[in-house]
Structures are given as structure tokens and as C-alpha cells.
Design an enzyme around this catalytic site. Structure first.
Site, PDB file in Angstrom:
ATOM      1  N   TRP A   1       0.853  -1.208   0.000  1.00  0.00           N
ATOM      2  CA  TRP A   1       0.000   0.000   0.000  1.00  0.00           C
ATOM      3  C   TRP A   1       0.881   1.247   0.000  1.00  0.00           C
ATOM      4  O   TRP A   1       1.900   1.288   0.704  1.00  0.00           O
ATOM      5  CB  TRP A   1      -0.885   0.022   1.254  1.00  0.00           C
TER       6      TRP A   1
ATOM      7  N   GLU B   1      -0.526  -6.192   7.675  1.00  0.00           N
ATOM      8  CA  GLU B   1       0.142  -7.491   7.552  1.00  0.00           C
ATOM      9  C   GLU B   1       1.618  -7.448   7.978  1.00  0.00           C
ATOM     10  O   GLU B   1       2.298  -8.484   8.004  1.00  0.00           O
ATOM     11  CB  GLU B   1       0.055  -7.996   6.104  1.00  0.00           C
TER      12      GLU B   1
ATOM     13  N   VAL C   1       0.695   4.599   6.362  1.00  0.00           N
ATOM     14  CA  VAL C   1      -0.757   4.692   6.499  1.00  0.00           C
ATOM     15  C   VAL C   1      -1.137   6.167   6.430  1.00  0.00           C
ATOM     16  O   VAL C   1      -0.631   6.991   7.193  1.00  0.00           O
ATOM     17  CB  VAL C   1      -1.239   4.080   7.833  1.00  0.00           C
TER      18      VAL C   1
ATOM     19  N   HIS D   1     -10.361   3.526   9.503  1.00  0.00           N
ATOM     20  CA  HIS D   1      -9.357   2.486   9.247  1.00  0.00           C
ATOM     21  C   HIS D   1      -7.974   2.887   9.729  1.00  0.00           C
ATOM     22  O   HIS D   1      -7.220   2.089  10.261  1.00  0.00           O
ATOM     23  CB  HIS D   1      -9.297   2.161   7.749  1.00  0.00           C
TER      24      HIS D   1
ATOM     25  N   PHE E   1      10.113  -0.135  14.164  1.00  0.00           N
ATOM     26  CA  PHE E   1       8.855   0.461  13.710  1.00  0.00           C
ATOM     27  C   PHE E   1       9.127   1.530  12.653  1.00  0.00           C
ATOM     28  O   PHE E   1       9.437   2.673  12.981  1.00  0.00           O
ATOM     29  CB  PHE E   1       8.164   1.060  14.941  1.00  0.00           C
TER      30      PHE E   1
HETATM   31  N1  RBF Z   1      -2.650  -0.196   4.238  1.00  0.00           N
HETATM   32  C1  RBF Z   1      -1.602   0.634   4.292  1.00  0.00           C
HETATM   33  O1  RBF Z   1      -0.454   0.185   4.381  1.00  0.00           O
HETATM   34  N2  RBF Z   1      -1.782   2.001   4.269  1.00  0.00           N
HETATM   35  C2  RBF Z   1      -3.018   2.575   4.194  1.00  0.00           C
HETATM   36  O2  RBF Z   1      -3.112   3.810   4.160  1.00  0.00           O
HETATM   37  C3  RBF Z   1      -4.139   1.713   4.146  1.00  0.00           C
HETATM   38  N3  RBF Z   1      -5.386   2.228   4.124  1.00  0.00           N
HETATM   39  C4  RBF Z   1      -6.444   1.390   4.074  1.00  0.00           C
HETATM   40  C5  RBF Z   1      -7.739   1.931   4.062  1.00  0.00           C
HETATM   41  C6  RBF Z   1      -8.833   1.092   4.005  1.00  0.00           C
HETATM   42  C7  RBF Z   1     -10.207   1.702   3.981  1.00  0.00           C
HETATM   43  C8  RBF Z   1      -8.651  -0.325   3.984  1.00  0.00           C
HETATM   44  C9  RBF Z   1      -9.814  -1.261   3.927  1.00  0.00           C
HETATM   45  C10 RBF Z   1      -7.370  -0.856   4.030  1.00  0.00           C
HETATM   46  C11 RBF Z   1      -6.265  -0.025   4.059  1.00  0.00           C
HETATM   47  N4  RBF Z   1      -4.966  -0.550   4.095  1.00  0.00           N
HETATM   48  C12 RBF Z   1      -3.895   0.299   4.162  1.00  0.00           C
HETATM   49  C13 RBF Z   1      -4.733  -2.010   3.961  1.00  0.00           C
HETATM   50  C14 RBF Z   1      -4.561  -2.721   5.302  1.00  0.00           C
HETATM   51  O3  RBF Z   1      -3.280  -2.430   5.879  1.00  0.00           O
HETATM   52  C15 RBF Z   1      -4.644  -4.255   5.103  1.00  0.00           C
HETATM   53  O4  RBF Z   1      -3.731  -4.652   4.116  1.00  0.00           O
HETATM   54  C16 RBF Z   1      -6.038  -4.713   4.695  1.00  0.00           C
HETATM   55  O5  RBF Z   1      -7.014  -4.191   5.561  1.00  0.00           O
HETATM   56  C17 RBF Z   1      -6.140  -6.263   4.673  1.00  0.00           C
HETATM   57  O6  RBF Z   1      -5.865  -6.801   5.957  1.00  0.00           O
END
Ligand code: RBF
Length: 167
Positions: free
Chosen positions: A31, A67, A90, A97, A122
Site C-alpha cells: 500500500w 500485515e 498509512v 481504518h 517500527f
Molecule cells: N494499508 C496501508 O499500508 N496504508 C493505508 O493507508 C491503508 N489504508 C487502508 C484503508 C482502508 C479503507 C482499507 C480497507 C485498508 C487499508 N490498508 C492500508 C490495507 C490494510 O493495511 C490491510 O492490508 C487490509 O485491511 C487487509 O488486511
């Protein structure tokens, strides 16, 4: 965290132990890939700057930051690693979330440090927007990947020093 007073990439090089025999695992999230690739480049470059051998840097990608914790645990369980870095980004969105992911990773990494008696570092950017992330992934506030790598080397060095003093 970078502040106006602290750049994530600036540190006292003389205070970092030699890392030529150290072995590291890096778990990096897909992500926000532009950001996490920059964090990874910073971390790998800094490890190498302190003499870590290429074959002693093990990189695994996971889908998202949530993860990172299990990915890091896999390294601890199945590999002979001195320290594990997790790198992710993130960015605050419209839903809650952000809070849940950040809290899960923070608590998960804290727990792993204590459970395995290993440094789990971290390297998670938790930002309000994309620009704040860019600024901390090789931008005006330095690179959190650099900071994570230096922290990892220092923690392994500390453990080795204390073990040696008590042999
Ligand atoms: N994962 C990230 O690494 N950074 C993010 O900004 C991020 N935002 C998310 C926003 C939403 C609404 C969702 C559903 C997931 C997001 N994830 C993000 C993915 C999350 O870390 C993870 O991979 C999934 O929720 C599957 O367990």
C-alpha cells in the site's frame, strides 16, 4: 518522528556500531508503494553504508501495513535474523481504518519485541496526507527508512555488547 528540529536521515555516524556481521529482515507494505519503495531504498542504502552485506538483507513484501506484524513474526520464527524492520505508510482517509491499522501495527510490533527478545523496528509512517509522507520518505524531513536502519543496527549492537559483557 521528524520535527522541525530533527531530520530522519541525520545521525551521528560514529555512534553506529559496525554491522558487517549482522543479518536483517525487512518487511515492506505494498500500500502506498511509491512511499514504501522510497523507505525501502533508504533502509537498504543505510544498512549497506554500515557494511551490512547484500546477502544478509532479506526483503519480503506484504499487501498492507496491517500485515507487517505477521510478516515480521514469520522472519522471527523461520529465519536466523538479528533484527527485523517493518516499513509501511498509512495515510488518513475518510474512515476510521487509519486508527485501527496504526493501533494494530503499533501494539503488534511492541508485543513482538518482547515475545522474541529481538529488535523489531517500527518504520511506519502515519500521516494526515500524501505530502507529509513524501516529506518523510526522502523529502524535506529525511527518510524514515534511514532512521529505521540506524535504529536496527544500534539495537543489535546493544544486545551484542550486553551479551559479551556478561559472558
Ligand atoms: N494499508 C496501508 O499500508 N496504508 C493505508 O493507508 C491503508 N489504508 C487502508 C484503508 C482502508 C479503507 C482499507 C480497507 C485498508 C487499508 N490498508 C492500508 C490495507 C490494510 O493495511 C490491510 O492490508 C487490509 O485491511 C487487509 O488486511
Amino acid at each position: 518522528m521528524a520535527t522541525n528540529l530533527k531530520n530522519l536521515s541525520s545521525y551521528d555516524h560514529t555512534a553506529v556500531p559496525d554491522a558487517s556481521k549482522m543479518k536483517f529482515g525487512i518487511v515492506v507494505a505494498e500500500w502506498n508503494e511509491v512511499i514504501t519503495k522510497a523507505l525501502l531504498a533508504g533502509a537498504v542504502g543505510t544498512l549497506k553504508k554500515h557494511n551490512v552485506k547484500e546477502e544478509n538483507i532479506h526483503i519480503e513484501w506484504v499487501p498492507g501495513s496491517f500485515e507487517l506484524v505477521l510478516g515480521a513474526q514469520y522472519f522471527a520464527e523461520f529465519d536466523d535474523i538479528d533484527a527485523i524492520l517493518v516499513l509501511g505508510c498509512v495515510i488518513q482517509g475518510e474512515t476510521r481504518h487509519f486508527d485501527f491499522i496504526c493501533q494494530g501495527v503499533t501494539q503488534g510490533i511492541t508485543d513482538l519485541n518482547l515475545k522474541y527478545n529481538l529488535p523489531f523496528i517500527f518504520g511506519l509512517l502515519t500521516t494526515d496526507n500524501q505530502q507529509q509522507a513524501v516529506d518523510r520518505a526522502g523529502g524535506k524531513h529525511g527518510n524514515k527508512g534511514d532512521e529505521a536502519a540506524v535504529t536496527a543496527i544500534k539495537m543489535v549492537g546493544m544486545k551484542e555488547k550486553i551479551q559479551k559483557n556478561n559472558m
